[in-house]
Motif scaffolding. Structure first.
Motif, PDB file in Angstrom:
ATOM      1  N   THR A   4       0.788  -1.005  -0.063  1.00 51.23           N
ATOM      2  CA  THR A   4      -0.151  -0.114   0.094  1.00 51.23           C
ATOM      3  C   THR A   4       0.813   1.318   0.078  1.00 51.23           C
ATOM      4  O   THR A   4       0.577   2.181  -0.807  1.00 51.23           O
ATOM      5  CB  THR A   4      -0.867   0.011   1.307  1.00 51.23           C
ATOM      6  OG1 THR A   4      -1.444  -1.228   1.184  1.00 51.23           O
ATOM      7  CG2 THR A   4      -1.910   1.127   1.393  1.00 51.23           C
ATOM      8  N   THR A   7       2.791   1.955  -3.124  1.00 54.18           N
ATOM      9  CA  THR A   7       1.690   2.550  -4.292  1.00 54.18           C
ATOM     10  C   THR A   7       1.681   4.079  -3.797  1.00 54.18           C
ATOM     11  O   THR A   7       1.305   4.832  -4.851  1.00 54.18           O
ATOM     12  CB  THR A   7       0.360   1.928  -4.002  1.00 54.18           C
ATOM     13  OG1 THR A   7       0.779   0.329  -4.147  1.00 54.18           O
ATOM     14  CG2 THR A   7      -0.450   2.139  -4.960  1.00 54.18           C
ATOM     15  N   ASP A 156      -7.644   2.775  -1.035  1.00 55.25           N
ATOM     16  CA  ASP A 156      -7.475   1.595  -1.564  1.00 55.25           C
ATOM     17  C   ASP A 156      -7.668   0.314  -0.800  1.00 55.25           C
ATOM     18  O   ASP A 156      -7.932   0.459   0.211  1.00 55.25           O
ATOM     19  CB  ASP A 156      -6.038   1.461  -2.446  1.00 55.25           C
ATOM     20  CG  ASP A 156      -4.808   1.702  -1.318  1.00 55.25           C
ATOM     21  OD1 ASP A 156      -5.017   1.114  -0.246  1.00 55.25           O
ATOM     22  OD2 ASP A 156      -3.856   2.763  -1.621  1.00 55.25           O
ATOM     23  N   GLU A 157      -7.488  -0.941  -1.310  1.00 57.50           N
ATOM     24  CA  GLU A 157      -7.778  -2.414  -0.942  1.00 57.50           C
ATOM     25  C   GLU A 157      -7.022  -2.327   0.415  1.00 57.50           C
ATOM     26  O   GLU A 157      -7.389  -2.713   1.482  1.00 57.50           O
ATOM     27  CB  GLU A 157      -7.677  -3.253  -1.623  1.00 57.50           C
ATOM     28  CG  GLU A 157      -8.611  -3.619  -2.641  1.00 57.50           C
ATOM     29  CD  GLU A 157     -10.239  -3.685  -1.631  1.00 57.50           C
ATOM     30  OE1 GLU A 157     -10.127  -4.461  -0.627  1.00 57.50           O
ATOM     31  OE2 GLU A 157     -11.041  -3.116  -1.956  1.00 57.50           O
ATOM     32  N   GLY A 367     -14.853   4.785  -3.120  1.00 55.77           N
ATOM     33  CA  GLY A 367     -13.714   4.588  -2.769  1.00 55.77           C
ATOM     34  C   GLY A 367     -13.449   5.803  -1.616  1.00 55.77           C
ATOM     35  O   GLY A 367     -12.383   5.696  -0.851  1.00 55.77           O
TER      36      GLY A 367
END
Ligand code: GLY
Ligand code: MN
Ligand code: MN
Length: 447
Positions: A4, A7, A156-157, A367
């Motif tokens: 994460t 990213t 994000d995930e 999101g």
């Protein structure tokens, strides 16, 4: 190592490709003598690194796509008192960065790193510490801070996994509270149940000080004293959440100190729950959060009118602000590394299309993690204000409303993630139906 954060660094370098990027991590604050305040990492630094240790710095070079993490140099004295600290080689692996250096070498390293760069982006603390080394590069902090805030808006995930865990643990702690609270306890004993359940599950930090408010205290929006006794017949409002790797949960439940809601409590509860469900269903991409706020005000105004506390058209109750006497806060806010996450970039500049003043104005997007938290309160300062009584005398049945003083307040708050289509994903799974709450309360020891 968590992908994460890699990213996030890439996204920031793509956003600001034309300069050297420097951020300072948080530093420890002395409380007294050898005791420091509990350290909480700066949220932007956390978002970029996942590093929860103090005294670090981060240097990004978008041209080389390189990341260097600078950590404090640790001596043996520190090791004696604090134990093992990751070595540079360990830190490199742990945080997935290309290089690790020591903070005391940063000035020297900047001399080489700045070569070929015409500008720099540095946060205010980095400018304070290393501004001299960035001279001539016009280091700007507002552009950097704004870009990070903007990038932090959509989760994000990897981030959602942290938020899910924060919610699961906090949710279980709320259930422990519903099972454990009883008349005769002090609010801080209930706080202890919540906090201990979170720490006991491995989440050692809370996202904000727990609000545990019995009876009238429930009408104090950010109540902090938490020292009053719980009495049979009262409501208990608890607004509390833990954080996982810095990601917050922000959950509120309101339940009776006794086994069941009184008629009056049930009537208000049903209004708040109905509004919460309707607003949850309405949290869809493209919706303007100011319109979403107005919808919550309309539904609460209608509920209060049905209870005989307000009179007049829904439009007028919202536009004159009469409903604000019972619902003086927002329907929700962005949630993430800060319990009230901010808006950055163009999103911040969206005009408010409604006639009512609203703090959180944004187009909801898939999101976004947001709270949904309507409430109804009986607040002495508002219901006994002469000027408000004058202004709203046609719309508010003040005599009736004042007879409800002492009731406190009811708020129901869940954390959701807006999805591309359909209703949002609810991260919170704590019982909120009246029947389910009463079932839990019946199973509690009422001693
Ligand atoms: N816990 C603070 C809030 O609900 O916004
Ligand atoms: Mn909230
Ligand atoms: Mn809250």
């Amino acid at each position: 190592m968590n992908q994460t954060f890699t990213t996030h660094r890439r996204a920031l370098m793509r956003r600001l490709p034309d300069g050297l990027i420097l951020l300072a991590g948080g530093r420890e604050l002395i409380r007294n003598y050898d005791v420091n305040y509990v350290f909480r990492q700066n949220s932007d630094f956390l978002w970029l690194t996942g590093v929860e240790e103090p005294g670090c710095a981060l240097l990004l070079d978008p041209r080389k796509n390189s990341t260097t993490l600078f950590m404090p140099r640790i001596d043996d004295h520190h090791r004696v008192w604090e134990g093992h600290v990751p070595s540079p080689a360990e830190a490199k692996k742990l945080y997935g960065v290309q290089r690790v250096g020591f903070v005391d070498e940063l000035s020297k390293e900047l001399k080489a790193a700045r070569r070929g760069h015409r500008r720099a982006y540095a946060d205010p603390a980095a400018i304070k510490n290393w501004g001299n080394d960035l001279k001539g590069l016009r280091p700007a902090s507002d552009v950097l801070v704004d870009a990070i805030e903007d990038l932090r808006t959509l989760k994000d995930e990897g981030e959602l996994a942290f938020m899910r865990r924060a919610n699961a643990v906090s949710g279980a702690a709320h259930v422990a509270v519903m099972k454990g609270a009883r008349a005769g306890m002090r609010e801080y004993e209930v706080q202890a149940i919540f906090d201990s359940a979170c720490v006991g599950a491995g989440l050692k930090h809370l996202a904000y000080p727990s609000i545990v408010a019995a009876g009238d205290n429930g009408a104090v929006l950010h109540y902090r004293k938490n020292d009053a006794p719980l009495k049979a017949g009262q409501l208990l409002l608890i607004d509390a959440g833990a954080e996982c790797r810095g990601y917050a949960a922000d959950i509120t439940r309101t339940f009776p100190v006794s086994k069941t809601f009184t008629r009056r409590q049930a009537d208000v509860y049903d209004v708040v729950l109905g509004v919460q469900k309707a607003l949850m269903a309405a949290a869809k991409p493209g919706v303007n959060s100011a319109d979403w706020q107005v919808l919550s005000m309309r539904l609460i105004a209608e509920g209060l009118r049905d209870l005989g506390l307000l009179r007049g058209t829904t439009d007028s109750l919202v536009e004159t602000g009469a409903v604000r006497l019972f619902y003086p806060h927002g329907i929700g806010h962005l949630l993430g590394l800060d319990v009230h996450d901010g808006l950055g970039g163009k999103r911040r500049k969206l005009p408010n299309p409604t006639k009512v003043p609203v703090r959180f104005v944004a187009k909801l997007e898939a999101g976004m993690a947001i709270t949904v938290e309507p409430g109804i309160y009986f607040i002495d300062a508002l219901l006994n204000s002469k000027s408000l009584a004058e202004k709203h005398r046609a719309a508010v049945d003040f005599a009736k409303a004042r007879s409800w003083l002492g009731f406190g307040g009811i708020r129901i708050e869940d954390d959701v993630v807006v999805r591309r289509s359909g209703p949002p994903l609810n991260l919170t799974s704590v019982p909120k139906e009246r029947r389910a709450i009463e079932e839990l309360r019946r199973s509690a020891a009422h001693g």
